[in-house]
Design a protein around this motif. Structure first.
Motif, PDB file in Angstrom:
ATOM      1  N   LEU A 210      46.587  44.281 -46.698  1.00 24.69           N
ATOM      2  CA  LEU A 210      45.514  43.978 -47.647  1.00 24.69           C
ATOM      3  C   LEU A 210      45.204  42.482 -47.650  1.00 24.69           C
ATOM      4  N   HIS A 211      46.240  41.666 -47.571  1.00 24.78           N
ATOM      5  CA  HIS A 211      46.040  40.215 -47.487  1.00 24.78           C
ATOM      6  C   HIS A 211      45.212  39.880 -46.252  1.00 24.78           C
ATOM      7  N   ALA A 212      45.487  40.537 -45.130  1.00 26.69           N
ATOM      8  CA  ALA A 212      44.723  40.300 -43.904  1.00 26.69           C
ATOM      9  C   ALA A 212      43.268  40.759 -44.059  1.00 26.69           C
ATOM     10  N   VAL A 213      43.049  41.876 -44.764  1.00 29.19           N
ATOM     11  CA  VAL A 213      41.678  42.340 -45.021  1.00 29.19           C
ATOM     12  C   VAL A 213      40.914  41.290 -45.816  1.00 29.19           C
ATOM     13  N   ILE A 214      41.551  40.755 -46.847  1.00 26.36           N
ATOM     14  CA  ILE A 214      40.889  39.741 -47.685  1.00 26.36           C
ATOM     15  C   ILE A 214      40.597  38.491 -46.864  1.00 26.36           C
ATOM     16  N   GLU A 215      41.548  38.065 -46.039  1.00 30.42           N
ATOM     17  CA  GLU A 215      41.299  36.904 -45.164  1.00 30.42           C
ATOM     18  C   GLU A 215      40.109  37.168 -44.250  1.00 30.42           C
ATOM     19  N   ARG A 216      40.029  38.380 -43.708  1.00 28.44           N
ATOM     20  CA  ARG A 216      38.920  38.724 -42.819  1.00 28.44           C
ATOM     21  C   ARG A 216      37.603  38.702 -43.590  1.00 28.44           C
ATOM     22  N   LEU A 217      37.596  39.238 -44.816  1.00 26.58           N
ATOM     23  CA  LEU A 217      36.381  39.199 -45.631  1.00 26.58           C
ATOM     24  C   LEU A 217      35.957  37.762 -45.903  1.00 26.58           C
TER      25      LEU A 217
ATOM     26  N   GLY B  57      43.542  48.597 -58.580  1.00 30.79           N
ATOM     27  CA  GLY B  57      43.186  48.031 -57.280  1.00 30.79           C
ATOM     28  C   GLY B  57      42.105  46.986 -57.391  1.00 30.79           C
ATOM     29  N   ASP B  58      41.124  47.221 -58.264  1.00 31.06           N
ATOM     30  CA  ASP B  58      40.045  46.249 -58.449  1.00 31.06           C
ATOM     31  C   ASP B  58      40.579  44.927 -59.015  1.00 31.06           C
ATOM     32  N   VAL B  59      41.526  45.015 -59.953  1.00 32.65           N
ATOM     33  CA  VAL B  59      42.125  43.793 -60.506  1.00 32.65           C
ATOM     34  C   VAL B  59      42.971  43.100 -59.441  1.00 32.65           C
ATOM     35  N   LEU B  60      43.712  43.882 -58.661  1.00 33.77           N
ATOM     36  CA  LEU B  60      44.498  43.295 -57.569  1.00 33.77           C
ATOM     37  C   LEU B  60      43.577  42.596 -56.571  1.00 33.77           C
ATOM     38  N   LEU B  61      42.435  43.187 -56.288  1.00 32.88           N
ATOM     39  CA  LEU B  61      41.465  42.548 -55.399  1.00 32.88           C
ATOM     40  C   LEU B  61      41.054  41.187 -55.940  1.00 32.88           C
ATOM     41  N   GLN B  62      40.812  41.079 -57.242  1.00 31.25           N
ATOM     42  CA  GLN B  62      40.452  39.799 -57.840  1.00 31.25           C
ATOM     43  C   GLN B  62      41.569  38.772 -57.637  1.00 31.25           C
ATOM     44  N   VAL B  63      42.803  39.197 -57.840  1.00 29.59           N
ATOM     45  CA  VAL B  63      43.949  38.294 -57.645  1.00 29.59           C
ATOM     46  C   VAL B  63      44.000  37.834 -56.193  1.00 29.59           C
TER      47      VAL B  63
ATOM     48  N   MET C 293      41.605  37.867 -53.865  1.00 27.81           N
ATOM     49  CA  MET C 293      40.444  37.081 -53.450  1.00 27.81           C
ATOM     50  C   MET C 293      40.583  35.636 -53.948  1.00 27.81           C
ATOM     51  N   ASN C 294      41.005  35.468 -55.192  1.00 29.90           N
ATOM     52  CA  ASN C 294      41.209  34.116 -55.704  1.00 29.90           C
ATOM     53  C   ASN C 294      42.369  33.432 -55.008  1.00 29.90           C
ATOM     54  N   THR C 295      43.374  34.179 -54.630  1.00 31.74           N
ATOM     55  CA  THR C 295      44.484  33.598 -53.863  1.00 31.74           C
ATOM     56  C   THR C 295      44.004  33.142 -52.491  1.00 31.74           C
ATOM     57  N   ALA C 296      43.158  33.939 -51.850  1.00 29.10           N
ATOM     58  CA  ALA C 296      42.620  33.544 -50.539  1.00 29.10           C
ATOM     59  C   ALA C 296      41.814  32.251 -50.653  1.00 29.10           C
ATOM     60  N   ILE C 297      41.059  32.108 -51.728  1.00 26.89           N
ATOM     61  CA  ILE C 297      40.311  30.867 -51.956  1.00 26.89           C
ATOM     62  C   ILE C 297      41.291  29.700 -52.087  1.00 26.89           C
TER      63      ILE C 297
ATOM     64  N   THR D 272      49.383  29.436 -52.391  1.00 27.39           N
ATOM     65  CA  THR D 272      49.460  30.601 -51.508  1.00 27.39           C
ATOM     66  C   THR D 272      49.812  31.844 -52.310  1.00 27.39           C
ATOM     67  N   LEU D 273      49.666  32.984 -51.674  1.00 28.77           N
ATOM     68  CA  LEU D 273      50.073  34.241 -52.289  1.00 28.77           C
ATOM     69  C   LEU D 273      51.572  34.232 -52.573  1.00 28.77           C
ATOM     70  N   VAL D 274      52.353  33.667 -51.682  1.00 27.42           N
ATOM     71  CA  VAL D 274      53.801  33.581 -51.915  1.00 27.42           C
ATOM     72  C   VAL D 274      54.073  32.803 -53.198  1.00 27.42           C
ATOM     73  N   GLU D 275      53.347  31.704 -53.429  1.00 24.14           N
ATOM     74  CA  GLU D 275      53.537  30.928 -54.657  1.00 24.14           C
ATOM     75  C   GLU D 275      53.147  31.730 -55.894  1.00 24.14           C
TER      76      GLU D 275
END
Length: 184
Positions: free
Chosen positions: A38-45, A103-109, A111-115, A123-126
Motif C-alpha cells: 500500500l505504501h508503494a501504491v501511494i508513492e506511485r500515486l 481504509g479511507d482514514v488509513l489512506l489519509q494517513v 498520503m500525508n506521510t508520503a508528502i 517517514t512512515l516508520v517515524e
C-alpha cells in the motif's frame, strides 16, 4: 529522493504497473507485506497521478475531516448493527462499510506521510514509532504492571490518564519553547 535516500521513481520490489491488480490486492500476504504494498501504491500515486502529486497537507485537511466524520458514523452504525439495534442495516453490511471507512482514514494517513517523506520531514516508520511509543507510554498498567498485580480500577486509570496527559502537554510546551528560543 526521500528522507532515507530512496529515489521517488523507485516504488520498491513490486512493479505496480505490470502485476495483476487482483492478485496483488487479494493474494495471501502478511500485514507487513500489505502495508509495504500500500505504501508503494501511494508513492506511485504521488509520482504518476497529477491530482495526488499536487496535494499538500493543507489541501488534504478537508478530506481528512470528511473521512473522520464518515468513520465515526460507520463506527456507530456497526456497533448498532452488531448489537442488533439497527433494523435497517445488517451486521455484515455495517462491518463492510466500517472496513471501507477505516481504509479511507488509513489512506489519509499514508498520503500525508508520503508528502512528509517527499519533503524529507518525516517517514512512515517515524509515524509508526511515534504512535507505538505513545501507546506504550499511555498504558503503563498494561506494559509495566507485574503479571501478578491486580488491574487498576477505573478511578485509578482515570487519574493515571490525567497525569500522563499533563506530562505530555508539559513536554510539548517545553519543545515549543525550546524551538522558539532557537529561532529567536
Amino acid at each position: 529522493m526521500n528522507r532515507i535516500g530512496t529515489p521517488w521513481t523507485d516504488v520498491g520490489a513490486q512493479d505496480l504497473g505490470e502485476r495483476d491488480l487482483g492478485e496483488r490486492i487479494l493474494g495471501e500476504r502478511d500485514l507487513g507485506e500489505r502495508m509495504t504494498a500500500l505504501h508503494a501504491v501511494i508513492e506511485r500515486l504521488r509520482r504518476d497521478c497529477p491530482w495526488d502529486r499536487a496535494q499538500t497537507h493543507a489541501s488534504l485537511a478537508p478530506y481528512a475531516l470528511d473521512e473522520a466524520a464518515e468513520l465515526a458514523e460507520a463506527l456507530q452504525a456497526a456497533d448498532r448493527a452488531l448489537a442488533g439495534d439497527d433494523a435497517d442495516h445488517d451486521a455484515a453490511t455495517a462491518v463492510e462499510d466500517l472496513v471501507g471507512e477505516l481504509g479511507d482514514v488509513l489512506l489519509q494517513v499514508l498520503m500525508n506521510t508520503a508528502i512528509g517523506e517527499q519533503a524529507g520531514t518525516f517517514t512512515l516508520v517515524e509515524v509508526l514509532e511515534t504512535v507505538e511509543a505513545k501507546m506504550l507510554r499511555r498504558h503503563p498498567h498494561v506494559f509495566e504492571r507485574a503479571p501478578d498485580s491486580p488491574e487498576p480500577s477505573d478511578g485509578e486509570l482515570s487519574k493515571q490518564w490525567e497525569s500522563i496527559k499533563a506530562a505530555e502537554r508539559k513536554a510539548r510546551a517545553e519543545r515549543i519553547a525550546a524551538r522558539a528560543a532557537r529561532t529567536g
